[in-house]
Design an enzyme around this catalytic site. Structure first.
Site, short mmCIF file in Angstrom:
data_model
loop_
_atom_site.label_atom_id
_atom_site.label_comp_id
_atom_site.label_asym_id
_atom_site.label_seq_id
_atom_site.Cartn_x
_atom_site.Cartn_y
_atom_site.Cartn_z
N GLY A 3 52.20 63.39 -7.55
CA GLY A 3 53.07 63.41 -6.38
C GLY A 3 53.59 64.80 -6.08
O GLY A 3 54.79 65.01 -5.95
N ALA A 4 52.65 65.76 -5.94
CA ALA A 4 53.12 67.15 -5.82
C ALA A 4 52.75 67.78 -4.48
O ALA A 4 52.64 69.00 -4.38
CB ALA A 4 52.56 67.98 -6.97
N ASN A 75 55.84 62.41 -11.65
CA ASN A 75 56.83 62.64 -10.60
C ASN A 75 56.65 61.72 -9.40
O ASN A 75 57.61 61.50 -8.65
CB ASN A 75 56.71 64.11 -10.15
CG ASN A 75 57.47 64.41 -8.89
OD1 ASN A 75 58.68 64.55 -8.90
ND2 ASN A 75 56.76 64.48 -7.76
N TYR A 140 64.18 50.17 -7.18
CA TYR A 140 64.10 51.58 -7.60
C TYR A 140 64.90 51.81 -8.88
O TYR A 140 64.43 52.49 -9.81
CB TYR A 140 64.63 52.43 -6.44
CG TYR A 140 64.53 53.93 -6.61
CD1 TYR A 140 63.30 54.58 -6.52
CD2 TYR A 140 65.67 54.70 -6.83
CE1 TYR A 140 63.21 55.97 -6.64
CE2 TYR A 140 65.59 56.09 -6.94
CZ TYR A 140 64.36 56.71 -6.84
OH TYR A 140 64.29 58.08 -6.97
N ALA A 141 66.09 51.24 -8.97
CA ALA A 141 66.93 51.41 -10.17
C ALA A 141 66.23 50.80 -11.39
O ALA A 141 66.24 51.39 -12.48
CB ALA A 141 68.29 50.75 -9.97
N ALA A 142 65.60 49.64 -11.20
CA ALA A 142 64.88 49.00 -12.32
C ALA A 142 63.72 49.87 -12.77
O ALA A 142 63.50 50.07 -13.97
CB ALA A 142 64.38 47.62 -11.89
N ALA A 143 62.99 50.42 -11.81
CA ALA A 143 61.84 51.27 -12.16
C ALA A 143 62.30 52.53 -12.88
O ALA A 143 61.72 52.94 -13.90
CB ALA A 143 61.06 51.63 -10.90
N LYS A 144 63.36 53.15 -12.38
CA LYS A 144 63.81 54.42 -12.97
C LYS A 144 64.50 54.21 -14.31
O LYS A 144 64.39 55.06 -15.20
CB LYS A 144 64.74 55.15 -11.99
CG LYS A 144 64.04 55.64 -10.72
CD LYS A 144 62.87 56.56 -11.02
CE LYS A 144 62.36 57.26 -9.78
NZ LYS A 144 61.17 58.11 -10.06
N ILE A 173 68.79 65.25 -4.36
CA ILE A 173 68.06 66.50 -4.16
C ILE A 173 67.53 66.51 -2.72
O ILE A 173 67.03 65.49 -2.24
CB ILE A 173 66.87 66.59 -5.16
CG1 ILE A 173 67.33 66.32 -6.61
CG2 ILE A 173 66.16 67.93 -5.03
CD1 ILE A 173 68.27 67.33 -7.22
N1 NAD Z 1 65.07 63.47 -3.85
C1 NAD Z 1 65.95 62.95 -4.65
O1 NAD Z 1 67.17 62.99 -4.40
C2 NAD Z 1 65.53 62.32 -5.95
C3 NAD Z 1 66.54 61.92 -6.83
C4 NAD Z 1 66.20 61.35 -8.04
C5 NAD Z 1 64.87 61.17 -8.36
N2 NAD Z 1 63.91 61.55 -7.48
C6 NAD Z 1 62.52 61.32 -7.90
O2 NAD Z 1 61.82 62.54 -7.88
C7 NAD Z 1 60.44 62.29 -7.58
C8 NAD Z 1 60.03 63.15 -6.40
O3 NAD Z 1 60.84 62.80 -5.29
P1 NAD Z 1 60.91 63.64 -3.92
O4 NAD Z 1 62.30 63.56 -3.45
O5 NAD Z 1 60.24 64.96 -4.09
O6 NAD Z 1 60.03 62.66 -3.02
P2 NAD Z 1 59.02 62.93 -1.81
O7 NAD Z 1 58.94 61.64 -1.09
O8 NAD Z 1 59.38 64.17 -1.08
O9 NAD Z 1 57.64 63.21 -2.60
C9 NAD Z 1 57.00 62.21 -3.30
C10 NAD Z 1 55.63 62.68 -3.71
O10 NAD Z 1 55.00 61.60 -4.41
C11 NAD Z 1 53.73 61.35 -3.85
N3 NAD Z 1 53.40 59.94 -4.01
C12 NAD Z 1 54.08 58.86 -3.51
N4 NAD Z 1 53.47 57.73 -3.88
C13 NAD Z 1 52.40 58.10 -4.63
C14 NAD Z 1 51.37 57.39 -5.30
N5 NAD Z 1 51.32 56.06 -5.27
N6 NAD Z 1 50.42 58.08 -5.97
C15 NAD Z 1 50.45 59.43 -6.01
N7 NAD Z 1 51.40 60.16 -5.41
C16 NAD Z 1 52.36 59.50 -4.72
C17 NAD Z 1 53.83 61.77 -2.40
O11 NAD Z 1 52.53 62.05 -1.88
C18 NAD Z 1 54.70 63.02 -2.54
O12 NAD Z 1 53.90 64.13 -2.91
C19 NAD Z 1 60.33 60.80 -7.32
O13 NAD Z 1 59.91 60.15 -8.49
C20 NAD Z 1 61.74 60.39 -6.99
O14 NAD Z 1 61.97 59.04 -7.26
C21 NAD Z 1 64.20 62.11 -6.29
#
Ligand code: NAD
Length: 232
Positions: A3-4, A75, A140-144, A173
């Site tokens: 997910g980058a 991620n 989402y909370a359950a998964a995390k 973030i």
């Molecule tokens: N942004 C926040 O405030 C926050 C807070 C806590 C945790 N997170 C976690 O951080 C991580 C990144 O979040 P973000 O805010 O950058 O999200 P985002 O939505 O900007 O990016 C998510 C990325 O994951 C990829 N993705 C989604 N589903 C996918 C799949 N099935 N297979 C492969 N790639 C997939 C997307 O293509 C994207 O590159 C996530 O796990 C999110 O739950 C984010």
């Protein structure tokens, strides 16, 4: 690095590359993936982490390319928010499949090569929501929260082989994931954060670089909270 193509994952990939790592990414948005690959010189595949066989094929391909995989960052994540009373089976299942089962697929595919290497790091991106809960995010909370248990159990399974498994729990973030919040919601969230502001993707990237480095060689099964003091 799963997910980058944007957000936290992209910031982490860039920081790891800046530290000298060869980086491979996966994401679901093929156009964005190609753009990011071209711009940063990363390897990459459009792979859905919820698809076990596609993940296994991706890891086999990377092992053929590199011969070793040293650091994995789980991620990839999605949200499908809604109150439990009205949550569809699909919204529950999709969030579990990507955020939790995705990390299982990737970790399982890399663990054998890491065991043979007798080294490796897996860093799972959880969330403050997995610790504190959040109305409208039971899935989402359950998964995390599940990812934290997964991190601890796998850390115990693999420590004797020199593999370290840790998690990072970001707070709020600034990324596309949080962009859907209204200005009023963002202001309220900021008022709850002792450091007075939401975080940036690079704040999470810094913690990942630490957990991927020799400086963290005696740390496993732990969670680093990157949340401005939101949860203390
Ligand atoms: N942004 C926040 O405030 C926050 C807070 C806590 C945790 N997170 C976690 O951080 C991580 C990144 O979040 P973000 O805010 O950058 O999200 P985002 O939505 O900007 O990016 C998510 C990325 O994951 C990829 N993705 C989604 N589903 C996918 C799949 N099935 N297979 C492969 N790639 C997939 C997307 O293509 C994207 O590159 C996530 O796990 C999110 O739950 C984010």
């Amino acid at each position: 690095m799963t997910g980058a193509t944007r957000g936290i994952g992209l910031a982490v990939a860039r920081r790891l590359a800046a530290e000298g790592a060869q980086v491979a990414i996966c994401g679901r948005n093929e156009t964005l993936l190609e753009q990011v690959k071209a711009e940063h010189g990363f390897l990459g595949l459009a792979v859905d982490v919820a698809e076990r066989e596609a993940v296994q094929a991706m890891i086999r391909w990377l092992m053929d390319e590199w011969g070793h995989i040293d650091i994995v960052v789980n991620n990839a994540g999605i949200t499908r928010d809604g109150l439990l009373m009205r949550m569809s089976e699909d919204d529950w299942q999709q969030v579990l499949n990507v955020n939790l089962t995705g990390a299982f697929h990737v970790s399982q595919a890399v663990i054998r090569p890491m065991m043979k290497q007798r080294s490796g790091r897996i860093i799972n991106i959880s969330s403050v929501v997995g610790f504190a809960g959040s109305a409208g995010q039971t899935n989402y909370a359950a998964a995390k929260a599940g990812l934290i248990g997964f991190t601890k159990a796998l850390a115990k399974e693999t420590a004797s082989r020199g593999i370290l498994i840790n998690a990072i729990a970001p707070g709020y973030i600034d990324t596309d994931m949080t962009a859907a919040l209204t200005e009023q919601q963002t202001e309220w969230i900021k008022s709850q954060i002792p450091l007075g502001d939401t975080g940036k993707p690079d704040d999470v990237a810094g913690a990942v670089v630490f957990l991927a480095s020799d400086d963290s060689r005696y740390i496993t099964g732990q969670t680093i909270h990157v949340n401005g003091g939101l949860l203390i």
